[in-house]
Scaffold this motif. Structure first.
Motif, PDB file in Angstrom:
ATOM      1  N   ILE A 122       0.827  -1.209   0.000  1.00 31.54           N
ATOM      2  CA  ILE A 122       0.000   0.000   0.000  1.00 31.54           C
ATOM      3  C   ILE A 122       0.858   1.254   0.000  1.00 31.54           C
ATOM      4  N   ALA A 123       1.855   1.288   0.879  1.00 30.59           N
ATOM      5  CA  ALA A 123       2.712   2.471   0.979  1.00 30.59           C
ATOM      6  C   ALA A 123       3.932   2.121   1.808  1.00 30.59           C
ATOM      7  N   ARG A 124       5.007   2.828   1.555  1.00 28.06           N
ATOM      8  CA  ARG A 124       6.179   2.745   2.424  1.00 28.06           C
ATOM      9  C   ARG A 124       6.207   4.011   3.262  1.00 28.06           C
ATOM     10  N   VAL A 125       6.221   3.843   4.569  1.00 34.51           N
ATOM     11  CA  VAL A 125       6.137   4.993   5.469  1.00 34.51           C
ATOM     12  C   VAL A 125       7.492   5.257   6.100  1.00 34.51           C
ATOM     13  N   ASP A 126       7.733   6.523   6.447  1.00 35.02           N
ATOM     14  CA  ASP A 126       9.023   6.898   7.025  1.00 35.02           C
ATOM     15  C   ASP A 126       9.221   6.298   8.409  1.00 35.02           C
ATOM     16  N   PHE A 127       8.133   6.287   9.221  1.00 34.65           N
ATOM     17  CA  PHE A 127       8.231   5.780  10.593  1.00 34.65           C
ATOM     18  C   PHE A 127       6.973   4.998  10.936  1.00 34.65           C
ATOM     19  N   LEU A 128       7.147   3.956  11.738  1.00 34.44           N
ATOM     20  CA  LEU A 128       5.998   3.184  12.200  1.00 34.44           C
ATOM     21  C   LEU A 128       6.196   2.808  13.658  1.00 34.44           C
ATOM     22  N   TRP A 129       5.170   3.103  14.454  1.00 39.14           N
ATOM     23  CA  TRP A 129       5.110   2.649  15.834  1.00 39.14           C
ATOM     24  C   TRP A 129       4.047   1.564  15.917  1.00 39.14           C
ATOM     25  N   ARG A 136      -3.335   8.391  -0.354  1.00 40.19           N
ATOM     26  CA  ARG A 136      -2.412   7.488   0.344  1.00 40.19           C
ATOM     27  C   ARG A 136      -2.744   7.450   1.825  1.00 40.19           C
ATOM     28  N   GLN A 137      -2.984   8.618   2.411  1.00 37.50           N
ATOM     29  CA  GLN A 137      -3.330   8.683   3.824  1.00 37.50           C
ATOM     30  C   GLN A 137      -4.639   7.957   4.096  1.00 37.50           C
ATOM     31  N   GLU A 138      -5.619   8.123   3.220  1.00 38.77           N
ATOM     32  CA  GLU A 138      -6.904   7.446   3.402  1.00 38.77           C
ATOM     33  C   GLU A 138      -6.748   5.929   3.359  1.00 38.77           C
ATOM     34  N   ARG A 139      -5.894   5.430   2.458  1.00 35.08           N
ATOM     35  CA  ARG A 139      -5.669   3.990   2.381  1.00 35.08           C
ATOM     36  C   ARG A 139      -5.050   3.467   3.673  1.00 35.08           C
ATOM     37  N   SER A 167       6.126  22.490  -5.977  1.00 36.00           N
ATOM     38  CA  SER A 167       5.619  22.726  -7.334  1.00 36.00           C
ATOM     39  C   SER A 167       4.197  23.250  -7.346  1.00 36.00           C
ATOM     40  N   GLY A 168       3.470  23.019  -6.243  1.00 33.74           N
ATOM     41  CA  GLY A 168       2.080  23.457  -6.201  1.00 33.74           C
ATOM     42  C   GLY A 168       1.152  22.595  -7.031  1.00 33.74           C
ATOM     43  N   ASP A 169       1.624  21.463  -7.520  1.00 29.89           N
ATOM     44  CA  ASP A 169       0.823  20.570  -8.355  1.00 29.89           C
ATOM     45  C   ASP A 169      -0.268  19.923  -7.499  1.00 29.89           C
ATOM     46  N   PRO A 170      -1.550  20.181  -7.789  1.00 32.58           N
ATOM     47  CA  PRO A 170      -2.617  19.588  -6.979  1.00 32.58           C
ATOM     48  C   PRO A 170      -2.627  18.068  -7.028  1.00 32.58           C
ATOM     49  N   ALA A 171      -2.065  17.474  -8.095  1.00 37.19           N
ATOM     50  CA  ALA A 171      -2.026  16.014  -8.190  1.00 37.19           C
ATOM     51  C   ALA A 171      -1.190  15.407  -7.068  1.00 37.19           C
ATOM     52  N   ILE A 172      -0.132  16.131  -6.667  1.00 36.66           N
ATOM     53  CA  ILE A 172       0.711  15.637  -5.579  1.00 36.66           C
ATOM     54  C   ILE A 172      -0.071  15.613  -4.274  1.00 36.66           C
ATOM     55  N   LEU A 173      -0.810  16.688  -4.012  1.00 35.77           N
ATOM     56  CA  LEU A 173      -1.604  16.755  -2.792  1.00 35.77           C
ATOM     57  C   LEU A 173      -2.710  15.705  -2.802  1.00 35.77           C
ATOM     58  N   LEU A 174      -3.334  15.504  -3.956  1.00 34.17           N
ATOM     59  CA  LEU A 174      -4.407  14.511  -4.058  1.00 34.17           C
ATOM     60  C   LEU A 174      -3.864  13.101  -3.831  1.00 34.17           C
ATOM     61  N   ALA A 175      -2.706  12.806  -4.420  1.00 34.45           N
ATOM     62  CA  ALA A 175      -2.105  11.489  -4.231  1.00 34.45           C
ATOM     63  C   ALA A 175      -1.752  11.266  -2.761  1.00 34.45           C
ATOM     64  N   GLU A 176      -1.255  12.313  -2.101  1.00 32.68           N
ATOM     65  CA  GLU A 176      -0.911  12.204  -0.681  1.00 32.68           C
ATOM     66  C   GLU A 176      -2.167  11.963   0.156  1.00 32.68           C
ATOM     67  N   LYS A 177      -3.255  12.649  -0.187  1.00 32.81           N
ATOM     68  CA  LYS A 177      -4.523  12.482   0.543  1.00 32.81           C
ATOM     69  C   LYS A 177      -5.052  11.058   0.391  1.00 32.81           C
ATOM     70  N   SER A 201      -7.622   3.427   6.410  1.00 37.13           N
ATOM     71  CA  SER A 201      -8.610   2.354   6.243  1.00 37.13           C
ATOM     72  C   SER A 201      -8.099   1.031   6.790  1.00 37.13           C
ATOM     73  N   LEU A 202      -6.784   0.895   6.929  1.00 39.21           N
ATOM     74  CA  LEU A 202      -6.176  -0.303   7.488  1.00 39.21           C
ATOM     75  C   LEU A 202      -5.978  -0.203   8.998  1.00 39.21           C
ATOM     76  N   GLY A 203      -6.412   0.903   9.574  1.00 41.98           N
ATOM     77  CA  GLY A 203      -6.329   1.068  11.027  1.00 41.98           C
ATOM     78  C   GLY A 203      -5.154   1.876  11.516  1.00 41.98           C
ATOM     79  N   PHE A 204      -4.359   2.430  10.603  1.00 43.40           N
ATOM     80  CA  PHE A 204      -3.214   3.228  11.021  1.00 43.40           C
ATOM     81  C   PHE A 204      -3.627   4.676  11.282  1.00 43.40           C
ATOM     82  N   ILE A 205      -2.917   5.310  12.162  1.00 41.26           N
ATOM     83  CA  ILE A 205      -3.166   6.715  12.498  1.00 41.26           C
ATOM     84  C   ILE A 205      -2.049   7.560  11.932  1.00 41.26           C
TER      85      ILE A 205
END
Length: 207
Positions: free
Chosen positions: A161-168, A197-200, A185-195, A203-207
């Motif tokens: 799903i994603a590789r995260v910098d830190f996990l507790w 990713r966070q939602e995914r 860059s201000g590219d909205p696609a970057i912000l949307l992809a980040e959003k 959904s798996l129970g991570f905070i």
């Protein structure tokens, strides 16, 4: 007269590709095997033992070995910069924890060696940026447990799903160390992809 073997600490760090403080250094520090210490506003010459095991040659220049360079940097830099340099050396494969600790033992009575040992004992080649290295010191400062760096999160079918910098813990708290460059860059696609990713992850129970 100075020995022909003169080693530039920051210069060696650049040649090895280590993570170094941002901007041009205000003062260069070099080490000579013989001679007398000297100091100017923009240059410091230190005199110290540089045994053969601490020497190397890069791009035709006499430099300290990667392990000695990490130790010398850690003796002079602040904690976050020292850990970032040590982490990057391990990540790049230019030295190992064992080699670096051996240099510390060789220089056990030198100024700043206690700080250098603290940085080396914390080094982790999985961290990928200065910000990630500095963040681990902040976690410790605030009494947080040390997280596992650079962890792949998978779903129930073991698909990444994603590789995260830190996990507790698992599932638990995810931490990300993102600087301004990522969003500059201000590219909205970057912000949307980040959003998304966070939602995914949520959904798996991570905070």
């Amino acid at each position: 007269a100075l020995s022909p073997w003169i080693w530039g600490v920051l210069g060696a760090g650049y040649l090895y590709g280590l993570a170094l403080p941002q901007g041009e250094p205000r003062r260069m520090s070099i080490t000579a095997a013989t001679g007398s210490p000297r100091s100017w506003s923009d240059l410091e010459i230190q005199v110290g033992a540089v045994p053969a095991s601490h020497r190397s040659v890069l791009a035709g220049l006499a430099v300290t070995s990667a392990a000695r360079t990490v130790v010398d940097l850690a003796r002079h830099l602040g904690p976050a910069d020292a850990v970032a340099a040590a982490d990057s050396a391990l990540r790049l494969g230019v030295t190992s924890r064992t080699e670096t600790l051996a240099v510390i033992d060789d220089c056990a009575s030198w100024r700043g060696i206690i700080a250098a040992r603290a940085a080396v004992e914390r080094m982790d080649g999985r961290r990928e940026s200065w910000l990630e290295s500095g963040s681990t010191l902040m976690f410790a400062e605030y009494g947080l447990p040390e997280p596992e760096p650079q962890v792949w999160i998978t779903n129930s079918r073991a698909a990444p799903i994603a590789r995260v910098d830190f996990l507790w813990n698992r599932p638990g708290v995810v931490g990300e160390a993102d600087g301004a460059v990522k969003y500059a860059s201000g590219d909205p696609a970057i912000l949307l992809a980040e959003k998304r990713r966070q939602e995914r992850l949520e959904s798996l129970g991570f905070i």
